[in-house]
Design an enzyme around this catalytic site. Structure first.
Site, PDB file in Angstrom:
ATOM      1  NE  ARG A 260      -0.565  -0.272  -6.107  1.00 61.96           N
ATOM      2  CZ  ARG A 260       0.565  -1.015  -6.185  1.00 61.96           C
ATOM      3  NH1 ARG A 260       0.827  -1.939  -5.326  1.00 61.96           N
ATOM      4  NH2 ARG A 260       1.436  -0.811  -7.155  1.00 61.96           N
TER       5      ARG A 260
ATOM      6  CE1 TYR B  19      -4.058  -1.670  -0.470  1.00 54.07           C
ATOM      7  CE2 TYR B  19      -3.097  -3.231   1.076  1.00 54.07           C
ATOM      8  CZ  TYR B  19      -4.053  -2.912   0.129  1.00 54.07           C
ATOM      9  OH  TYR B  19      -5.006  -3.836  -0.229  1.00 54.07           O
TER      10      TYR B  19
ATOM     11  CG  HIS C 168     -13.691  -1.966  -2.402  1.00 49.87           C
ATOM     12  ND1 HIS C 168     -13.528  -2.491  -3.662  1.00 49.87           N
ATOM     13  CD2 HIS C 168     -14.832  -2.543  -1.910  1.00 49.87           C
ATOM     14  CE1 HIS C 168     -14.503  -3.350  -3.925  1.00 49.87           C
ATOM     15  NE2 HIS C 168     -15.321  -3.387  -2.890  1.00 49.87           N
TER      16      HIS C 168
ATOM     17  N   GLY D 191     -15.804   1.044 -15.951  1.00 49.03           N
ATOM     18  CA  GLY D 191     -14.496   0.461 -15.679  1.00 49.03           C
ATOM     19  C   GLY D 191     -14.426  -0.501 -14.516  1.00 49.03           C
ATOM     20  CB  THR D 192     -16.179  -2.161 -12.162  1.00 51.55           C
ATOM     21  OG1 THR D 192     -16.194  -3.336 -11.340  1.00 51.55           O
ATOM     22  CG2 THR D 192     -17.596  -1.761 -12.501  1.00 51.55           C
TER      23      THR D 192
ATOM     24  CD  GLN E 201     -16.151  -2.033  -7.680  1.00 51.78           C
ATOM     25  OE1 GLN E 201     -15.866  -3.207  -7.478  1.00 51.78           O
ATOM     26  NE2 GLN E 201     -16.577  -1.613  -8.856  1.00 51.78           N
ATOM     27  CG  ASN E 202     -11.405   3.170  -8.656  1.00 45.50           C
ATOM     28  OD1 ASN E 202     -11.482   1.935  -8.744  1.00 45.50           O
ATOM     29  ND2 ASN E 202     -11.578   3.971  -9.677  1.00 45.50           N
ATOM     30  CB  VAL E 203      -8.352   2.622  -2.459  1.00 47.95           C
ATOM     31  CG1 VAL E 203      -9.260   1.483  -2.032  1.00 47.95           C
ATOM     32  CG2 VAL E 203      -7.192   2.072  -3.285  1.00 47.95           C
ATOM     33  CG  ASP E 204      -8.170   6.639  -7.512  1.00 47.91           C
ATOM     34  OD1 ASP E 204      -9.138   7.431  -7.419  1.00 47.91           O
ATOM     35  OD2 ASP E 204      -8.090   5.798  -8.427  1.00 47.91           O
TER      36      ASP E 204
HETATM   37  P1  OAD Z   1     -10.833  -4.887 -12.461  1.00 44.97           P
HETATM   38  O1  OAD Z   1      -9.381  -4.834 -12.735  1.00 44.97           O
HETATM   39  O2  OAD Z   1     -11.418  -6.177 -12.038  1.00 44.97           O
HETATM   40  O3  OAD Z   1     -11.640  -4.414 -13.755  1.00 44.97           O
HETATM   41  C1  OAD Z   1     -11.236  -3.285 -14.486  1.00 44.97           C
HETATM   42  C2  OAD Z   1     -12.239  -3.019 -15.577  1.00 44.97           C
HETATM   43  O4  OAD Z   1     -11.846  -1.805 -16.200  1.00 44.97           O
HETATM   44  C3  OAD Z   1     -12.277  -4.078 -16.684  1.00 44.97           C
HETATM   45  O5  OAD Z   1     -13.632  -4.394 -16.964  1.00 44.97           O
HETATM   46  C4  OAD Z   1     -11.602  -3.396 -17.874  1.00 44.97           C
HETATM   47  O6  OAD Z   1     -12.139  -3.822 -19.115  1.00 44.97           O
HETATM   48  C5  OAD Z   1     -11.966  -1.940 -17.601  1.00 44.97           C
HETATM   49  N1  OAD Z   1     -11.063  -0.944 -18.223  1.00 44.97           N
HETATM   50  C6  OAD Z   1      -9.768  -1.065 -18.560  1.00 44.97           C
HETATM   51  N2  OAD Z   1      -9.303   0.086 -19.085  1.00 44.97           N
HETATM   52  C7  OAD Z   1     -10.327   0.970 -19.061  1.00 44.97           C
HETATM   53  C8  OAD Z   1     -10.492   2.332 -19.452  1.00 44.97           C
HETATM   54  N3  OAD Z   1      -9.492   3.045 -19.971  1.00 44.97           N
HETATM   55  N4  OAD Z   1     -11.694   2.912 -19.272  1.00 44.97           N
HETATM   56  C9  OAD Z   1     -12.730   2.207 -18.743  1.00 44.97           C
HETATM   57  N5  OAD Z   1     -12.635   0.934 -18.371  1.00 44.97           N
HETATM   58  C10 OAD Z   1     -11.461   0.309 -18.518  1.00 44.97           C
HETATM   59  O7  OAD Z   1     -11.142  -3.721 -11.395  1.00 44.97           O
HETATM   60  P2  OAD Z   1     -12.437  -3.534 -10.464  1.00 44.97           P
HETATM   61  O8  OAD Z   1     -13.640  -4.093 -11.098  1.00 44.97           O
HETATM   62  O9  OAD Z   1     -12.440  -2.139 -10.031  1.00 44.97           O
HETATM   63  O10 OAD Z   1     -10.676  -4.416  -4.394  1.00 44.97           O
HETATM   64  O11 OAD Z   1     -12.036  -4.451  -9.235  1.00 44.97           O
HETATM   65  C11 OAD Z   1     -12.904  -4.493  -8.119  1.00 44.97           C
HETATM   66  C12 OAD Z   1     -12.107  -4.673  -6.863  1.00 44.97           C
HETATM   67  O12 OAD Z   1     -11.226  -5.784  -6.989  1.00 44.97           O
HETATM   68  C13 OAD Z   1     -11.189  -3.510  -6.538  1.00 44.97           C
HETATM   69  O13 OAD Z   1     -11.836  -2.474  -5.857  1.00 44.97           O
HETATM   70  C14 OAD Z   1     -10.130  -4.147  -5.695  1.00 44.97           C
HETATM   71  C15 OAD Z   1      -9.928  -5.396  -6.518  1.00 44.97           C
HETATM   72  O14 OAD Z   1      -9.356  -6.451  -5.914  1.00 44.97           O
HETATM   73  C16 OAD Z   1      -9.859  -4.511  -3.327  1.00 44.97           C
HETATM   74  O15 OAD Z   1      -8.652  -4.411  -3.403  1.00 44.97           O
HETATM   75  C17 OAD Z   1     -10.569  -4.738  -2.049  1.00 44.97           C
END
Ligand code: OAD
Length: 250
Positions: free
Chosen positions: A78, A75, A126, A194-195, A108-111
């Site tokens: 990060r 972290y 998160h 973006g999730t 869900q972003n920690v930034d």
């Molecule tokens: P992921 O890495 O699982 O998913 C990222 C998503 O962003 C994917 O669907 C990509 O296709 C998309 N993506 C990539 N580039 C992009 C862009 N330029 N614009 C828009 N979308 C784009 O990340 P999260 O779904 O956020 O938790 O992950 C959820 C949680 O899992 C996080 O909060 C974290 C992680 O482990 C903890 O650490 C507790």
């Protein structure tokens, strides 16, 4: 002079509240892809963070008990990366939507890039990188000193307990989920950006959207199955948000 100033202030607050009441409620759920264009790695894309680290080594309570120094280092890195990053055009577009909608972001972003871009209502599901928490019974939360971003073993809260990242690790409760559900239930427009929707309970929020609320999904990757009531904008966050503005007629 003072009286009239205070009158103007109150009048403005009243007007703003009224404006908000008349605005549609736009709720935006963001994930790591929102910050990808700011240079912050996503987790599950190719080259993402979980290819370089094992979740169970750095983001679980068990990891903290087994090797807290490794967790703190993860972290610390990060935090340094965040301080070297800037909000991207997408973050700024979202902040600008507050002129037209009662906008609430659930991230869900920690930034803190949404806040840096000017978004004023942001719920962090998160946790937050720039906060730390006592491991003592009160679990008090503190801001990280921006001049000294590193939290190491031996860094204690005022009551003498070790500080830990203010992050919701896998296997821990998500204290803000009830608030997030309530916000989602009130949405007139719901946008997901973006999730990968692989992490629960965040991914389940979409199930709380009212049936007549339009849902937009902004993500550059192909989606295999998409329910008919969801509009996919298959683009990165910045470009996709420009398209969203056209859908929303602004
Ligand atoms: P992921 O890495 O699982 O998913 C990222 C998503 O962003 C994917 O669907 C990509 O296709 C998309 N993506 C990539 N580039 C992009 C862009 N330029 N614009 C828009 N979308 C784009 O990340 P999260 O779904 O956020 O938790 O992950 C959820 C949680 O899992 C996080 O909060 C974290 C992680 O482990 C903890 O650490 C507790």
């Amino acid at each position: 002079m003072e009286i009239s100033c205070s009158f103007i202030l109150k009048f403005n607050i009243f007007a703003t509240t009224n404006e908000l009441e008349n605005m549609k409620k736009l709720v935006v759920l963001t994930g790591a892809g929102m910050s990808a264009e700011s240079g912050i790695s996503t987790f599950r894309d190719s080259g993402g963070l979980w290819e370089k680290y094992k979740v169970e080594d750095v983001a679980t309570p068990e990891a903290w008990y087994k090797n807290p120094a490794l967790v703190l280092d993860f972290y610390n890195q990060r935090r340094k990366q965040l301080l070297a990053s800037m909000p991207n055009a997408g973050h700024k577009t979202l902040a600008g939507l507050e002129k037209y909608f009662d906008t609430q972001i659930i991230t869900q972003n920690v930034d803190n890039l949404h806040e840096q871009a000017g978004s004023t209502v942001v719920l962090h599901l998160h946790g937050e990188l720039l906060k730390v928490r006592s491991t003592g019974p009160g679990q008090e939360v503190f801001d990280v000193d921006l001049k000294n971003l590193e939290i190491d073993l031996g860094n204690l809260c005022p009551k003498g307990f070790q500080l830990r990242p203010h992050i919701v690790w896998f296997g821990e409760a998500v204290p803000e989920i009830e608030n997030a559900i309530q916000i989602t239930e009130q949405a007139d427009i719901f946008v997901v950006i973006g999730t990968s929707m692989q992490v629960y309970p965040a991914a389940s929020l979409i199930n709380y959207v009212k049936s007549d609320t339009p849902i937009y999904l902004i993500d550059p990757h192909e989606i295999e199955y998409l329910p008919a009531h969801i509009t996919l904008i298959q683009k990165g966050a910045s470009e996709g948000l420009e398209d969203l503005k056209k859908f929303l007629k602004i």
